[in-house]
Scaffold this motif. Structure first.
Motif, PDB file in Angstrom:
ATOM      1  N   SER A   1     -89.214 -61.605 -40.752  1.00  0.00           N
ATOM      2  CA  SER A   1     -89.781 -61.667 -39.408  1.00  0.00           C
ATOM      3  C   SER A   1     -89.797 -60.305 -38.714  1.00  0.00           C
ATOM      4  O   SER A   1     -90.396 -60.145 -37.670  1.00  0.00           O
ATOM      5  CB  SER A   1     -89.008 -62.673 -38.558  1.00  0.00           C
ATOM      6  OG  SER A   1     -87.668 -62.235 -38.416  1.00  0.00           O
ATOM      7  N   TYR A   2     -89.110 -59.305 -39.307  1.00  0.00           N
ATOM      8  CA  TYR A   2     -89.062 -57.989 -38.689  1.00  0.00           C
ATOM      9  C   TYR A   2     -90.305 -57.148 -38.962  1.00  0.00           C
ATOM     10  O   TYR A   2     -90.571 -56.195 -38.278  1.00  0.00           O
ATOM     11  CB  TYR A   2     -87.826 -57.215 -39.160  1.00  0.00           C
ATOM     12  CG  TYR A   2     -86.531 -57.849 -38.705  1.00  0.00           C
ATOM     13  CD1 TYR A   2     -86.202 -57.890 -37.357  1.00  0.00           C
ATOM     14  CD2 TYR A   2     -85.655 -58.390 -39.613  1.00  0.00           C
ATOM     15  CE1 TYR A   2     -85.022 -58.471 -36.936  1.00  0.00           C
ATOM     16  CE2 TYR A   2     -84.467 -58.969 -39.205  1.00  0.00           C
ATOM     17  CZ  TYR A   2     -84.162 -59.011 -37.864  1.00  0.00           C
ATOM     18  OH  TYR A   2     -82.997 -59.577 -37.450  1.00  0.00           O
ATOM     19  N   LEU A   3     -91.039 -57.489 -39.992  1.00  0.00           N
ATOM     20  CA  LEU A   3     -92.221 -56.714 -40.354  1.00  0.00           C
ATOM     21  C   LEU A   3     -93.477 -57.383 -39.825  1.00  0.00           C
ATOM     22  O   LEU A   3     -93.570 -58.605 -39.795  1.00  0.00           O
ATOM     23  CB  LEU A   3     -92.315 -56.570 -41.876  1.00  0.00           C
ATOM     24  CG  LEU A   3     -91.161 -55.806 -42.528  1.00  0.00           C
ATOM     25  CD1 LEU A   3     -91.320 -55.831 -44.042  1.00  0.00           C
ATOM     26  CD2 LEU A   3     -91.101 -54.387 -42.026  1.00  0.00           C
ATOM     27  N   PRO A   4     -94.475 -56.588 -39.460  1.00  0.00           N
ATOM     28  CA  PRO A   4     -95.721 -57.190 -38.974  1.00  0.00           C
ATOM     29  C   PRO A   4     -96.451 -57.919 -40.107  1.00  0.00           C
ATOM     30  O   PRO A   4     -96.334 -57.548 -41.271  1.00  0.00           O
ATOM     31  CB  PRO A   4     -96.536 -55.997 -38.488  1.00  0.00           C
ATOM     32  CG  PRO A   4     -95.840 -54.780 -38.931  1.00  0.00           C
ATOM     33  CD  PRO A   4     -94.485 -55.142 -39.381  1.00  0.00           C
ATOM     34  N   GLU A   5     -97.204 -58.959 -39.737  1.00  0.00           N
ATOM     35  CA  GLU A   5     -97.953 -59.725 -40.737  1.00  0.00           C
ATOM     36  C   GLU A   5     -99.095 -58.890 -41.301  1.00  0.00           C
ATOM     37  O   GLU A   5     -99.397 -58.960 -42.482  1.00  0.00           O
ATOM     38  CB  GLU A   5     -98.486 -61.014 -40.129  1.00  0.00           C
ATOM     39  CG  GLU A   5     -97.390 -62.025 -39.850  1.00  0.00           C
ATOM     40  CD  GLU A   5     -97.936 -63.316 -39.272  1.00  0.00           C
ATOM     41  OE1 GLU A   5     -99.133 -63.620 -39.487  1.00  0.00           O
ATOM     42  OE2 GLU A   5     -97.160 -64.011 -38.617  1.00  0.00           O
TER      43      GLU A   5
ATOM     44  N   HIS B   1     -94.648 -52.863 -33.611  1.00  0.00           N
ATOM     45  CA  HIS B   1     -93.420 -52.967 -34.402  1.00  0.00           C
ATOM     46  C   HIS B   1     -92.471 -51.807 -34.076  1.00  0.00           C
ATOM     47  O   HIS B   1     -91.274 -52.010 -33.874  1.00  0.00           O
ATOM     48  CB  HIS B   1     -93.766 -52.962 -35.899  1.00  0.00           C
ATOM     49  CG  HIS B   1     -92.569 -52.921 -36.788  1.00  0.00           C
ATOM     50  ND1 HIS B   1     -91.778 -54.023 -37.022  1.00  0.00           N
ATOM     51  CD2 HIS B   1     -92.017 -51.900 -37.484  1.00  0.00           C
ATOM     52  CE1 HIS B   1     -90.789 -53.680 -37.828  1.00  0.00           C
ATOM     53  NE2 HIS B   1     -90.921 -52.391 -38.127  1.00  0.00           N
ATOM     54  N   ILE B   2     -93.015 -50.593 -33.993  1.00  0.00           N
ATOM     55  CA  ILE B   2     -92.184 -49.423 -33.698  1.00  0.00           C
ATOM     56  C   ILE B   2     -91.600 -49.512 -32.293  1.00  0.00           C
ATOM     57  O   ILE B   2     -90.414 -49.268 -32.088  1.00  0.00           O
ATOM     58  CB  ILE B   2     -93.006 -48.125 -33.886  1.00  0.00           C
ATOM     59  CG1 ILE B   2     -93.296 -47.920 -35.362  1.00  0.00           C
ATOM     60  CG2 ILE B   2     -92.271 -46.922 -33.299  1.00  0.00           C
ATOM     61  CD1 ILE B   2     -94.288 -46.811 -35.648  1.00  0.00           C
ATOM     62  N   ILE B   3     -92.426 -49.896 -31.320  1.00  0.00           N
ATOM     63  CA  ILE B   3     -91.951 -49.975 -29.942  1.00  0.00           C
ATOM     64  C   ILE B   3     -90.876 -51.055 -29.784  1.00  0.00           C
ATOM     65  O   ILE B   3     -89.868 -50.859 -29.107  1.00  0.00           O
ATOM     66  CB  ILE B   3     -93.122 -50.218 -28.971  1.00  0.00           C
ATOM     67  CG1 ILE B   3     -93.979 -48.959 -28.884  1.00  0.00           C
ATOM     68  CG2 ILE B   3     -92.620 -50.613 -27.584  1.00  0.00           C
ATOM     69  CD1 ILE B   3     -95.256 -49.125 -28.089  1.00  0.00           C
ATOM     70  N   VAL B   4     -91.069 -52.209 -30.427  1.00  0.00           N
ATOM     71  CA  VAL B   4     -90.110 -53.314 -30.294  1.00  0.00           C
ATOM     72  C   VAL B   4     -88.823 -53.031 -31.052  1.00  0.00           C
ATOM     73  O   VAL B   4     -87.723 -53.245 -30.532  1.00  0.00           O
ATOM     74  CB  VAL B   4     -90.751 -54.643 -30.767  1.00  0.00           C
ATOM     75  CG1 VAL B   4     -89.707 -55.735 -30.906  1.00  0.00           C
ATOM     76  CG2 VAL B   4     -91.853 -55.067 -29.819  1.00  0.00           C
ATOM     77  N   ASN B   5     -88.924 -52.538 -32.281  1.00  0.00           N
ATOM     78  CA  ASN B   5     -87.741 -52.393 -33.124  1.00  0.00           C
ATOM     79  C   ASN B   5     -87.065 -51.034 -33.052  1.00  0.00           C
ATOM     80  O   ASN B   5     -85.929 -50.896 -33.487  1.00  0.00           O
ATOM     81  CB  ASN B   5     -88.109 -52.713 -34.575  1.00  0.00           C
ATOM     82  CG  ASN B   5     -88.479 -54.169 -34.736  1.00  0.00           C
ATOM     83  OD1 ASN B   5     -87.676 -55.050 -34.493  1.00  0.00           O
ATOM     84  ND2 ASN B   5     -89.723 -54.415 -35.089  1.00  0.00           N
TER      85      ASN B   5
ATOM     86  N   ILE C   1     -85.478 -44.905 -29.721  1.00  0.00           N
ATOM     87  CA  ILE C   1     -86.073 -43.568 -29.816  1.00  0.00           C
ATOM     88  C   ILE C   1     -86.634 -43.157 -28.461  1.00  0.00           C
ATOM     89  O   ILE C   1     -86.444 -42.030 -28.008  1.00  0.00           O
ATOM     90  CB  ILE C   1     -87.181 -43.530 -30.893  1.00  0.00           C
ATOM     91  CG1 ILE C   1     -86.563 -43.721 -32.273  1.00  0.00           C
ATOM     92  CG2 ILE C   1     -87.967 -42.226 -30.823  1.00  0.00           C
ATOM     93  CD1 ILE C   1     -87.579 -43.889 -33.385  1.00  0.00           C
ATOM     94  N   PHE C   2     -87.311 -44.097 -27.800  1.00  0.00           N
ATOM     95  CA  PHE C   2     -87.894 -43.801 -26.495  1.00  0.00           C
ATOM     96  C   PHE C   2     -86.813 -43.573 -25.451  1.00  0.00           C
ATOM     97  O   PHE C   2     -86.923 -42.686 -24.625  1.00  0.00           O
ATOM     98  CB  PHE C   2     -88.819 -44.948 -26.059  1.00  0.00           C
ATOM     99  CG  PHE C   2     -90.001 -45.114 -26.966  1.00  0.00           C
ATOM    100  CD1 PHE C   2     -91.114 -44.312 -26.809  1.00  0.00           C
ATOM    101  CD2 PHE C   2     -89.999 -46.047 -27.978  1.00  0.00           C
ATOM    102  CE1 PHE C   2     -92.208 -44.437 -27.641  1.00  0.00           C
ATOM    103  CE2 PHE C   2     -91.081 -46.186 -28.819  1.00  0.00           C
ATOM    104  CZ  PHE C   2     -92.191 -45.382 -28.656  1.00  0.00           C
ATOM    105  N   VAL C   3     -85.765 -44.364 -25.507  1.00  0.00           N
ATOM    106  CA  VAL C   3     -84.695 -44.254 -24.519  1.00  0.00           C
ATOM    107  C   VAL C   3     -83.876 -42.981 -24.723  1.00  0.00           C
ATOM    108  O   VAL C   3     -83.571 -42.270 -23.772  1.00  0.00           O
ATOM    109  CB  VAL C   3     -83.778 -45.503 -24.559  1.00  0.00           C
ATOM    110  CG1 VAL C   3     -82.574 -45.332 -23.665  1.00  0.00           C
ATOM    111  CG2 VAL C   3     -84.565 -46.741 -24.171  1.00  0.00           C
ATOM    112  N   MET C   4     -83.554 -42.669 -25.971  1.00  0.00           N
ATOM    113  CA  MET C   4     -82.673 -41.531 -26.251  1.00  0.00           C
ATOM    114  C   MET C   4     -83.371 -40.170 -26.179  1.00  0.00           C
ATOM    115  O   MET C   4     -82.738 -39.176 -25.856  1.00  0.00           O
ATOM    116  CB  MET C   4     -82.034 -41.696 -27.643  1.00  0.00           C
ATOM    117  CG  MET C   4     -81.144 -42.921 -27.755  1.00  0.00           C
ATOM    118  SD  MET C   4     -79.737 -42.873 -26.649  1.00  0.00           S
ATOM    119  CE  MET C   4     -78.801 -41.575 -27.374  1.00  0.00           C
ATOM    120  N   PHE C   5     -84.670 -40.129 -26.500  1.00  0.00           N
ATOM    121  CA  PHE C   5     -85.341 -38.838 -26.594  1.00  0.00           C
ATOM    122  C   PHE C   5     -86.470 -38.668 -25.574  1.00  0.00           C
ATOM    123  O   PHE C   5     -86.513 -37.680 -24.851  1.00  0.00           O
ATOM    124  CB  PHE C   5     -85.886 -38.617 -28.013  1.00  0.00           C
ATOM    125  CG  PHE C   5     -84.811 -38.618 -29.055  1.00  0.00           C
ATOM    126  CD1 PHE C   5     -83.923 -37.553 -29.158  1.00  0.00           C
ATOM    127  CD2 PHE C   5     -84.661 -39.686 -29.911  1.00  0.00           C
ATOM    128  CE1 PHE C   5     -82.922 -37.549 -30.106  1.00  0.00           C
ATOM    129  CE2 PHE C   5     -83.660 -39.692 -30.863  1.00  0.00           C
ATOM    130  CZ  PHE C   5     -82.782 -38.627 -30.963  1.00  0.00           C
TER     131      PHE C   5
END
Length: 139
Positions: free
Chosen positions: A5-9, A19-23, A27-31
């Protein structure tokens, strides 16, 4: 076949970005968040210094001359392309892809300063790319 369920269909652009933004939002918060705050602080400080030194009005004619020079060069090197600002996509308000700009003749328009505030007449003279935030923070 095991379902993950972690990978896009499907692996199209929107699914991968989601997928990158959700999982990987850390990265966005720290950098990116601290980087964005540092840029805002730099831009705010720059605006205050430029306004306090009253250097914007003195440089305005020089900056306009630079834009005029580029427009004149467009007549020679434009090759029938349309003109657009050379402003990068990350500086725009619109979330759309700015790929169309690669086919156009770019003109640098770095007109981002407040030139004059007349409190008696209740008027402001400013360059075209001044933000409402700049205007409301200027005293």
């Amino acid at each position: 076949m095991v379902s993950n369920s972690y990978l896009p269909e499907k692996w199209d652009y929107d699914s991968v970005v989601e997928h990158i933004i959700v999982n990987y939002r850390w990265i966005f918060v720290m950098f990116l968040l601290p980087l964005s705050c540092a840029y805002d602080l730099w831009y705010y400080t720059r605006s205050k210094i430029v306004f306090a030194l009253s250097s914007a009005p003195a440089k305005h004619q020089e900056k306009v001359a630079h834009v005029q020079k580029q427009v004149r060069e467009y007549g020679v090197h434009g090759n029938g392309r349309n003109m657009c600002t050379a402003r990068p996509g990350w500086q725009t308000i619109s979330p759309q892809n700015m790929a169309y700009k690669s086919k156009m003749y770019p003109v640098e328009v770095n007109l981002v300063d407040i030139l004059e505030i007349d409190t008696d007449k209740k008027t402001v003279r400013c360059e075209p790319l001044v933000t409402m935030g700049q205007l409301t923070h200027t005293q």
